[in-house]
Write a protein that holds these residues in place. Structure first.
Motif, PDB file in Angstrom:
ATOM      1  N   ALA A  72       0.694  -1.462   0.435  1.00 42.77           N
ATOM      2  CA  ALA A  72       0.243   0.004  -0.056  1.00 42.77           C
ATOM      3  C   ALA A  72       0.443   1.330   0.059  1.00 42.77           C
ATOM      4  O   ALA A  72       0.512   2.013  -0.749  1.00 42.77           O
ATOM      5  CB  ALA A  72      -1.262  -0.402   1.298  1.00 42.77           C
ATOM      6  N   ARG A  73       1.730   1.240   1.198  1.00 44.90           N
ATOM      7  CA  ARG A  73       3.178   2.354   0.577  1.00 44.90           C
ATOM      8  C   ARG A  73       3.591   2.696   0.094  1.00 44.90           C
ATOM      9  O   ARG A  73       3.887   3.849  -0.843  1.00 44.90           O
ATOM     10  CB  ARG A  73       4.009   1.723   1.924  1.00 44.90           C
ATOM     11  N   ILE A  74       3.817   1.423  -0.924  1.00 47.24           N
ATOM     12  CA  ILE A  74       4.368   1.030  -2.258  1.00 47.24           C
ATOM     13  C   ILE A  74       3.483   1.833  -3.759  1.00 47.24           C
ATOM     14  O   ILE A  74       3.754   3.438  -4.267  1.00 47.24           O
ATOM     15  CB  ILE A  74       5.127   0.603  -2.866  1.00 47.24           C
ATOM     16  N   ALA A  75       1.849   1.686  -3.570  1.00 42.29           N
ATOM     17  CA  ALA A  75       1.185   2.483  -4.059  1.00 42.29           C
ATOM     18  C   ALA A  75       0.672   3.821  -4.155  1.00 42.29           C
ATOM     19  O   ALA A  75       1.217   4.551  -5.222  1.00 42.29           O
ATOM     20  CB  ALA A  75      -0.106   1.015  -3.935  1.00 42.29           C
ATOM     21  N   ALA A  76       1.610   4.468  -2.843  1.00 46.02           N
ATOM     22  CA  ALA A  76       0.972   5.900  -2.571  1.00 46.02           C
ATOM     23  C   ALA A  76       1.895   6.440  -2.622  1.00 46.02           C
ATOM     24  O   ALA A  76       1.792   7.890  -3.778  1.00 46.02           O
ATOM     25  CB  ALA A  76       0.456   5.758  -1.490  1.00 46.02           C
ATOM     26  N   LEU A  77       3.631   5.990  -3.036  1.00 37.92           N
ATOM     27  CA  LEU A  77       4.963   7.282  -3.689  1.00 37.92           C
ATOM     28  C   LEU A  77       4.725   6.586  -4.782  1.00 37.92           C
ATOM     29  O   LEU A  77       4.991   7.887  -5.326  1.00 37.92           O
ATOM     30  CB  LEU A  77       5.495   5.681  -2.749  1.00 37.92           C
ATOM     31  N   ALA A  89      13.228   5.862  -7.901  1.00 32.63           N
ATOM     32  CA  ALA A  89      13.104   4.466  -8.424  1.00 32.63           C
ATOM     33  C   ALA A  89      11.994   4.240  -6.836  1.00 32.63           C
ATOM     34  O   ALA A  89      12.200   4.556  -6.313  1.00 32.63           O
ATOM     35  CB  ALA A  89      14.535   3.931  -8.031  1.00 32.63           C
ATOM     36  N   LEU A  90      10.977   3.184  -7.405  1.00 32.06           N
ATOM     37  CA  LEU A  90      10.438   2.494  -6.743  1.00 32.06           C
ATOM     38  C   LEU A  90      10.561   1.241  -6.660  1.00 32.06           C
ATOM     39  O   LEU A  90      10.073   0.521  -7.928  1.00 32.06           O
ATOM     40  CB  LEU A  90       9.020   2.885  -6.485  1.00 32.06           C
ATOM     41  N   PRO A  91      10.374   0.428  -5.815  1.00 33.48           N
ATOM     42  CA  PRO A  91      10.341  -1.446  -5.691  1.00 33.48           C
ATOM     43  C   PRO A  91       9.503  -2.007  -6.501  1.00 33.48           C
ATOM     44  O   PRO A  91       8.021  -1.014  -5.661  1.00 33.48           O
ATOM     45  CB  PRO A  91      10.608  -1.770  -4.630  1.00 33.48           C
ATOM     46  N   GLU A  92       8.420  -2.752  -6.794  1.00 34.93           N
ATOM     47  CA  GLU A  92       7.680  -3.577  -7.442  1.00 34.93           C
ATOM     48  C   GLU A  92       7.372  -4.627  -5.789  1.00 34.93           C
ATOM     49  O   GLU A  92       8.312  -4.660  -5.034  1.00 34.93           O
ATOM     50  CB  GLU A  92       7.670  -4.987  -7.957  1.00 34.93           C
ATOM     51  N   PRO A  93       5.833  -3.762  -6.154  1.00 32.64           N
ATOM     52  CA  PRO A  93       5.028  -4.594  -4.548  1.00 32.64           C
ATOM     53  C   PRO A  93       5.634  -6.412  -4.927  1.00 32.64           C
ATOM     54  O   PRO A  93       5.389  -6.431  -6.036  1.00 32.64           O
ATOM     55  CB  PRO A  93       3.591  -4.149  -4.992  1.00 32.64           C
ATOM     56  N   LEU A  94       5.445  -6.907  -3.595  1.00 31.49           N
ATOM     57  CA  LEU A  94       5.083  -8.319  -3.930  1.00 31.49           C
ATOM     58  C   LEU A  94       3.745  -9.391  -3.631  1.00 31.49           C
ATOM     59  O   LEU A  94       2.567  -8.297  -2.833  1.00 31.49           O
ATOM     60  CB  LEU A  94       6.067  -8.488  -2.113  1.00 31.49           C
ATOM     61  N   ASP A 117      11.736   4.769   2.905  1.00 31.00           N
ATOM     62  CA  ASP A 117      12.287   5.781   3.548  1.00 31.00           C
ATOM     63  C   ASP A 117      13.077   6.588   2.560  1.00 31.00           C
ATOM     64  O   ASP A 117      12.503   8.766   2.135  1.00 31.00           O
ATOM     65  CB  ASP A 117      12.579   5.973   4.091  1.00 31.00           C
ATOM     66  N   GLU A 118      13.813   6.478   1.823  1.00 31.92           N
ATOM     67  CA  GLU A 118      14.950   7.030   1.197  1.00 31.92           C
ATOM     68  C   GLU A 118      13.710   7.590  -0.006  1.00 31.92           C
ATOM     69  O   GLU A 118      13.662   8.661  -1.187  1.00 31.92           O
ATOM     70  CB  GLU A 118      16.463   6.311   0.384  1.00 31.92           C
ATOM     71  N   ALA A 119      12.823   6.918  -0.803  1.00 32.09           N
ATOM     72  CA  ALA A 119      11.951   7.502  -2.078  1.00 32.09           C
ATOM     73  C   ALA A 119      11.198   8.300  -1.681  1.00 32.09           C
ATOM     74  O   ALA A 119      10.782   9.544  -2.560  1.00 32.09           O
ATOM     75  CB  ALA A 119      11.184   6.084  -2.251  1.00 32.09           C
ATOM     76  N   SER A 124      10.136  14.473  -1.684  1.00 35.18           N
ATOM     77  CA  SER A 124       9.905  15.486  -1.094  1.00 35.18           C
ATOM     78  C   SER A 124      10.995  16.701  -1.538  1.00 35.18           C
ATOM     79  O   SER A 124      10.646  17.712  -1.850  1.00 35.18           O
ATOM     80  CB  SER A 124      10.275  15.238   0.290  1.00 35.18           C
ATOM     81  N   GLU A 125      12.880  15.844  -1.216  1.00 34.18           N
ATOM     82  CA  GLU A 125      13.648  16.824  -2.259  1.00 34.18           C
ATOM     83  C   GLU A 125      13.316  17.284  -4.004  1.00 34.18           C
ATOM     84  O   GLU A 125      13.539  18.091  -3.720  1.00 34.18           O
ATOM     85  CB  GLU A 125      14.813  15.772  -2.202  1.00 34.18           C
TER      86      GLU A 125
END
Length: 382
Positions: A72-77, A89-94, A117-119, A124-125
């Motif tokens: 869910a966090r991946i989808a929100a980001l 860059a974002l990882p793929e959901p599992l 967290d880094e994403a 934000s940056e």
């Protein structure tokens, strides 16, 4: 319901946890693996084996929920990234598989957290740089008062130095803005930041920067509140889906138990207008009788025998009493079968056979053979 029985239902923990796992894995309502082992151990009275199997089910179910939260966090980001036009860059959901162990799922979550967290920091940056660039694209006409920097008499203007300091400070402050802040919140922060273009001194610039800080604080507070509302809605949806899975499991288990004892089970008429928890039980040797049953929220079951036509003689009433006794015995046998499936029941009210005249069914009974019923179950499981 007259001439019938009411019972309270409680699902075993192994059933509840396994149904939750099945929903995440996208499987049907059947129990498998440790969930089935826990029920078998319960039936056999092997307390230690049951405790071990149940602990494994709990661990696996908890790990799956952790995966769902990360997905869910991946989808929100990803949604935020698209809105602000970032390239983070974002990882793929599992997509968890049944064979994956709780340890493997937990390891994936642990490795993913710093990546997410880094994403979020990168987003934000990006947003901070985006807003800052819009404001400082053209050198400001302001910020020209004496600020204690090297003066014009020494061949250097204070304006670039002051502007650089303000721009750097603004960008650092802007990175505090949560990347998924609503568009209106981002606009309010940007509007305050744009006031820097009209400032004439470092003191004026600091006053504007303080206003930017305050607006970011308010925007972040509202963003956190929105996140919490979304988490609550997600939890409510999950609870509703779990309740439906439990209710469906109870209905299917009741259907199987009575079909195995020779009854035909079909949806009741109420299914067309209510929540689908009504059943009608019939037998080949019951031309004048049926049982109306209703399951409410996988927590209560009510059943009553009814007649298709009014009783007209003492012989009819004698047959009624025989059918009621037969039904009572079948209900007790079904309770035993259901207990093996992890569905415990406690009779709260019962009317003994022959105490009251059987009510007459208000609707013609529906028929549907065992094959038809099983086909409907297969359709639901797809």
């Amino acid at each position: 319901m007259s001439s019938g029985v009411e019972a309270d239902i409680a699902l075993d923990a192994a059933v509840i946890l396994t149904l939750g796992m099945n929903r995440v894995l996208g499987r049907g309502a059947g129990l498998a693996g440790r969930g089935a082992e826990a029920l078998a151990a319960l039936a056999a009275g092997r307390a230690e084996a049951r405790a071990a199997a149940l602990a494994e089910v709990e661990t696996h179910e908890r790990a799956l929920r952790e995966v769902v939260e990360r997905n869910a966090r991946i989808a929100a980001l990803a949604e935020t990234r698209a809105k602000i036009g970032a390239n983070a860059a974002l990882p793929e959901p599992l997509r968890p598989e049944e064979h994956q162990t709780p340890e493997e799922l937990a390891a994936w979550c642990a490795a993913l957290d710093p990546v997410l967290d880094e994403a979020e920091r990168a987003l934000s940056e990006h947003l901070a740089a985006q807003v800052t660039a819009q404001i400082f694209t053209v050198p400001a006409a302001g910020l020209q008062a004496d600020t204690g920097q090297r003066g014009p008499e020494r061949g250097a203007s204070p304006v670039p130095r002051v502007q650089d300091d303000v721009q750097g400070t603004l960008e650092r402050i802007m990175t505090r803005l949560l990347p998924d802040a609503a568009e209106g919140e981002r606009r309010a922060v940007a509007d305050a930041a744009r006031l820097l273009a009209g400032t004439g001194t470092a003191e004026e610039a600091e006053a504007v920067l303080q206003e930017v800080r305050l607006r970011i604080r308010d925007a972040n507070r509202r963003t956190e509140e929105r996140r919490e509302r979304e988490r609550r809605r997600a939890a409510e949806r999950d609870a509703a889906e779990q309740a439906e899975a439990e209710r469906r499991y109870v209905l299917d288990s009741i259907t199987t138990a009575f079909e195995d004892m020779g009854y035909e089970v079909a949806p009741g008429f109420e299914t067309l207008t209510a929540d689908g928890g009504a059943l009608v039980l019939t037998k080949g040797g019951w031309p004048e009788h049926s049982v109306k049953m209703r399951v409410d929220d996988a927590a209560h079951v009510r059943a009553a025998m009814v007649r298709e036509t009014p009783a007209e003689s003492e012989d009819d009433r004698r047959v009624d009493a025989e059918r009621e006794r037969e039904w009572c015995e079948a209900f007790e046998a079904a309770r035993t079968r259901l207990a093996a499936a992890g569905i415990r029941s406690q009779v709260a009210w019962r009317l003994e056979p022959g105490v009251r005249e059987l009510p007459v069914s208000e609707r013609p009974r529906q028929t549907g053979g065992r094959a038809e019923r099983r086909e409907r179950r297969r359709e639901r499981g797809r």
